[in-house]
Design a protein around this motif. Structure first.
Motif, PDB file in Angstrom:
ATOM      1  N   UNK A  15       0.830  -1.213   0.000  1.00  0.00           N
ATOM      2  CA  UNK A  15       0.000   0.000   0.000  1.00  0.00           C
ATOM      3  C   UNK A  15       0.861   1.259   0.000  1.00  0.00           C
ATOM      4  N   UNK A  16       1.917   1.250   0.812  1.00  0.00           N
ATOM      5  CA  UNK A  16       2.771   2.441   0.895  1.00  0.00           C
ATOM      6  C   UNK A  16       3.491   2.680  -0.423  1.00  0.00           C
ATOM      7  N   UNK A  17       4.078   1.622  -1.013  1.00  0.00           N
ATOM      8  CA  UNK A  17       4.793   1.820  -2.279  1.00  0.00           C
ATOM      9  C   UNK A  17       3.835   2.215  -3.389  1.00  0.00           C
ATOM     10  N   UNK A  18       2.619   1.700  -3.341  1.00  0.00           N
ATOM     11  CA  UNK A  18       1.621   2.095  -4.336  1.00  0.00           C
ATOM     12  C   UNK A  18       1.263   3.571  -4.161  1.00  0.00           C
ATOM     13  N   UNK A  19       1.053   3.988  -2.924  1.00  0.00           N
ATOM     14  CA  UNK A  19       0.676   5.383  -2.669  1.00  0.00           C
ATOM     15  C   UNK A  19       1.822   6.327  -2.996  1.00  0.00           C
ATOM     16  N   UNK A  20       3.046   5.970  -2.613  1.00  0.00           N
ATOM     17  CA  UNK A  20       4.167   6.892  -2.828  1.00  0.00           C
ATOM     18  C   UNK A  20       4.482   7.091  -4.312  1.00  0.00           C
ATOM     19  N   UNK A  21       3.984   6.200  -5.146  1.00  0.00           N
ATOM     20  CA  UNK A  21       4.166   6.373  -6.584  1.00  0.00           C
ATOM     21  C   UNK A  21       3.032   7.149  -7.231  1.00  0.00           C
ATOM     22  N   UNK A  22       2.139   7.672  -6.433  1.00  0.00           N
ATOM     23  CA  UNK A  22       0.963   8.353  -6.986  1.00  0.00           C
ATOM     24  C   UNK A  22       1.188   9.860  -7.105  1.00  0.00           C
ATOM     25  N   UNK A  23       0.308  10.488  -7.856  1.00  0.00           N
ATOM     26  CA  UNK A  23       0.337  11.943  -7.994  1.00  0.00           C
ATOM     27  C   UNK A  23       0.035  12.619  -6.662  1.00  0.00           C
ATOM     28  N   UNK A  24      -0.830  11.986  -5.882  1.00  0.00           N
ATOM     29  CA  UNK A  24      -1.197  12.531  -4.574  1.00  0.00           C
ATOM     30  C   UNK A  24       0.038  12.606  -3.666  1.00  0.00           C
ATOM     31  N   UNK A  25       0.849  11.584  -3.691  1.00  0.00           N
ATOM     32  CA  UNK A  25       2.058  11.583  -2.859  1.00  0.00           C
ATOM     33  C   UNK A  25       3.011  12.684  -3.309  1.00  0.00           C
TER      34      UNK A  25
END
Length: 159
Positions: A15-25
């Protein structure tokens, strides 16, 4: 119990690696840096003000290295399994290259040279549909060896 902890860590890491690769991050990180930057005059660009961003980014970077490596390891295993399945399912592919990721660097270099030679053979054939594999090359080599031995016997018989 232990298995549940591993699954929780794996799920959290995913979940963290998915989120950190997002535009939101990216937007969040940019926002933090922006807020930090505009607060510089308020804190008179003090050592503490600089230490806050340096410490924060260092800690996040340190932790992310491990999460990214965990994610890369998982992805690499999945890709290797998929490739092994394709090799195993292909009637013309050599099953000898399944799990070659366990070979040493020098053994991989030998295989690379062999496949470069197969590539050259395919280019020389001029037919992109003709397949060359390790097994086919070895079978051809055996046939040639047998044929050459037979020719040598025939020549010796003539002498």
């Amino acid at each position: 119990m232990h298995r549940e902890k591993v699954n929780v860590f794996e799920q959290l890491a995913t979940k963290i690696t998915s989120w950190t690769g997002s535009s939101m991050a990216f937007g969040t990180a940019f926002g933090i840096i922006f807020v930090w930057g505009i607060t510089g005059p308020i804190f008179q660009y003090s050592d503490t003000w600089q230490l806050v961003i340096n410490t924060g980014t260092t800690i996040i970077t340190f932790l992310m290295v491990f999460l990214i490596q965990k994610s890369q390891n998982k992805d690499s295993k999945a890709i290797q399994i998929k490739l092994n399945e394709l090799i195993a399912a292909s009637r013309h592919a050599s099953n000898r290259i399944v799990d070659i990721e366990d070979l040493s660097e020098s053994e991989l270099d030998v295989l690379k040279k062999f496949y470069q030679k197969l590539s050259e053979m395919a280019q020389d054939d001029g037919d992109i549909h003709k397949s060359h594999s390790i097994d086919a090359a070895q079978n051809l080599h055996k046939r040639k060896s047998i044929s050459n031995a037979s020719k040598d016997r025939d020549i010796n018989d003539l002498e």
